[in-house]
Design a protein around this motif. Sequence first.
Motif, mmCIF file in Angstrom:
data_model
loop_
_atom_site.group_PDB
_atom_site.id
_atom_site.type_symbol
_atom_site.label_atom_id
_atom_site.label_comp_id
_atom_site.label_asym_id
_atom_site.label_seq_id
_atom_site.Cartn_x
_atom_site.Cartn_y
_atom_site.Cartn_z
ATOM 1 N N MET A 1 46.139 32.700 38.448
ATOM 2 C CA MET A 1 45.679 33.875 37.716
ATOM 3 C C MET A 1 46.475 35.107 38.144
ATOM 4 S SD MET A 1 41.621 33.293 38.036
ATOM 5 C CE MET A 1 41.066 34.677 37.087
ATOM 6 N N ILE A 2 46.697 35.225 39.454
ATOM 7 C CA ILE A 2 47.423 36.390 39.958
ATOM 8 C C ILE A 2 48.848 36.395 39.410
ATOM 9 C CG2 ILE A 2 48.315 37.503 42.029
ATOM 10 C CD1 ILE A 2 45.943 36.447 43.523
ATOM 11 N N GLY B 1 49.033 37.271 35.730
ATOM 12 C CA GLY B 1 48.808 38.701 35.591
ATOM 13 C C GLY B 1 50.040 39.495 35.982
ATOM 14 N N GLN C 1 52.727 39.248 33.322
ATOM 15 C CA GLN C 1 52.461 40.139 32.188
ATOM 16 C C GLN C 1 52.741 41.592 32.545
ATOM 17 O OE1 GLN C 1 51.629 39.637 29.085
ATOM 18 N NE2 GLN C 1 51.297 37.443 29.089
ATOM 19 N N LEU C 2 52.354 41.977 33.780
ATOM 20 C CA LEU C 2 52.615 43.343 34.222
ATOM 21 C C LEU C 2 54.091 43.638 34.234
ATOM 22 C CD1 LEU C 2 50.422 44.326 37.283
ATOM 23 C CD2 LEU C 2 50.691 45.537 35.132
ATOM 24 N N TYR D 1 45.109 40.803 31.460
ATOM 25 C CA TYR D 1 45.897 40.069 32.439
ATOM 26 C C TYR D 1 45.810 40.706 33.810
ATOM 27 C CZ TYR D 1 47.846 37.044 28.940
ATOM 28 O OH TYR D 1 47.993 36.106 27.963
ATOM 29 N N VAL D 2 45.746 42.019 33.819
ATOM 30 C CA VAL D 2 45.589 42.699 35.108
ATOM 31 C C VAL D 2 44.220 42.367 35.690
ATOM 32 C CG1 VAL D 2 45.560 44.927 36.243
ATOM 33 C CG2 VAL D 2 47.122 44.528 34.369
ATOM 34 N N ASN E 1 42.707 39.588 35.284
ATOM 35 C CA ASN E 1 42.818 38.251 35.855
ATOM 36 C C ASN E 1 43.421 38.308 37.239
ATOM 37 O OD1 ASN E 1 41.699 36.940 33.745
ATOM 38 N ND2 ASN E 1 43.618 36.322 32.799
ATOM 39 N N LEU E 2 44.388 39.206 37.383
ATOM 40 C CA LEU E 2 45.030 39.371 38.684
ATOM 41 C C LEU E 2 43.986 39.750 39.733
ATOM 42 C CD1 LEU E 2 48.427 41.144 38.638
ATOM 43 C CD2 LEU E 2 47.148 41.102 40.712
#
Lengths: 319, 334
Positions: A133-134, A137, A140-141, B296-297, B299-300
């Motif tokens: 998940m990290i 993410g 995407q960032l 998504y952030v 999820n992070l």
Amino acid sequence: MSARKSKNTVLTVVKQNAPIFYLVIFVLIGCLFIPNFGSRANFLNILRQSAAPIISCIAMTFILITGNIDLSTGYIVSLVSISCGIMVKTLELSPGLVILLCLLIGCAAGAVNGLLVTVFQIPSFIVTLGTGMILTGLAQLVSQNTSYHDLPDGFRAFAKAEPFSLPITIFYAIIIAFIVWVVLHKSVFGRELRALGLNAQASRIAGINEKKSVFITFVISGCLTAFCSILMTIRVNCAQPDLGGSNFSFEAITAAVIGGTSLLGGQVNVPCCVAGALIIKCIESWINILNLNYYLYQAILGIAILVALVADALKNRAR
Amino acid sequence: MQKNVTRRKNPFRKVSGRPFVRTLVIIAVILMMAALIPNFLKFSNLMNVLRQASIIAIPAIGVTMAMITKGIDLSTSGVIAFAPMCVIVMYHAGIPFALCVLCGILTGVLAGLLNGLLIARVGVLPFIATYVSGTIMLGLTMVIGNGGSVTGFPKGYTQIGNGSVLGIPWSNIIMLLCVAAGALFLGKTKYGNRIYALGNNESVIRMEGLSPEKLLIAIYGIGGFFSAVAGLLLSSQLSTVHPTQGNSYQLDCIAACILGGTSMLGGSGTVINSALGAIGIAAMRNALNLLGLHPYVQNLLLGTLIILIVAVNVLLKQREKRQQEGFNIRRADT
């Protein structure tokens, strides 16, 4: 007496290398019953598609030997893909440097997984679920909602060259498979890994440093996954933050399990893993040629790995 | 040579192992978010949060039970997608809707029973068995629905997900009922007791003459039931069925159970705490949405949270084990 002994040896060889024979059967059935399957173009296509799955399957095998699992490989692919795109297009680094940095990113991701599994002793599936998940993410960032198309030719040549009119990626896969085979069967590290998978407690008492070995397997797996990501990015000519994903991890695990790697660890057979990856790509090819519903592929893969798991669990009942 | 083993005090003892304190922490975080973010405390927003939380809390009942028995259920997203897809495809084929709903829930139960069979009778590890069955469900969903979303529910159906009675959304009422049923079952009945026994000391079940295998199969069957209910509820909220609609909810569900104090190592955890964890996760996502952070952030952050909580949990268990061993050594010395 000697005749019976040789018959037993043949049977054991077949049993231990069953996936290779399954692959041969799959290819034969395909050639006989499915039109165009046996054509040179189709075989070339299958080989071209199989390079990344073979390497990812081998990477997963490293982790499965020690009884762990890595559900984050697909997301490592995403992160490396978009980083690759940024490095090639925005930063305009040289191809060699880009490849090196991407491999380092893969190693770093693997190192994080390895640290969390060994130092904190959290079950690997929950660790890799979280890091997956990290990583997605992060991908995407980093991408900031852009994908990078049309990568420069100098970079693409790394995976697009065709010596002997075969795709170079399959040579990469064969070389990596050979190196891994040597490491796993002929080196001390490989023997320690297999010992850890079979009986962790006995290995620890025997003096094998479990934490160091498991950590190294995660780093190696991350590195190989990054390599896969580079090959895949070049093949689709698009660096995007959603390349790979959970399907990629699932294919890698399926290929490894069909290839005979036990989820409890300890047993590994590199040629069979390669055969496992080729089998699932053959299945995909069948579905494509027969124009079946493409989504059947995932369902069939799931059933295939289920069958392999049940067979594996029943075989290991005594353990 | 006498070993001088001192019993070190657990610095986390105020927060750990006490579900009540943990829920207080969750409520404190929610209040903090309310103070920092405008619009958070609006009634409509809170009802929204609870409506989202219901999709997380209902499968969490089954996942909690699985985690108590040292297993896990990674097939929730598959069932959340597959059950409503079965319902809508059967409805389009002309079958009366009530029967479709029944069949949808039945597919969830069957999927859960399949999980249980694989785990208990065949001996496959829980996470891989449920991971694989979840992926098969997802694949079948895409096959049946041709890879895309399917719409066309009857008119009254979307009212269940989106409508309310006396200001309280139906989703929340259903969540309350399910959580109450689950909590009563797990906490107050003898079957619930046996589930805890399975997680703590399996041999007790055998000594009682019962079969731990049948109990495991039943647990995962119940999990499949609740996942199907959640799937039907989600589809009624969205008035459509999409194959990947359950993906984020699966991760949130596991996070909710962990946040609610269910240990990965088995033996402890309650349905109500998992439901409160679900509300916490939904509130967190809602707050981050209001702050403008991309999913998504989120999820992070969620992934980091899961790892942190599990790491703390494991470290505390190790410390407890070492203290216990130290205590035993001292006892042996005297």
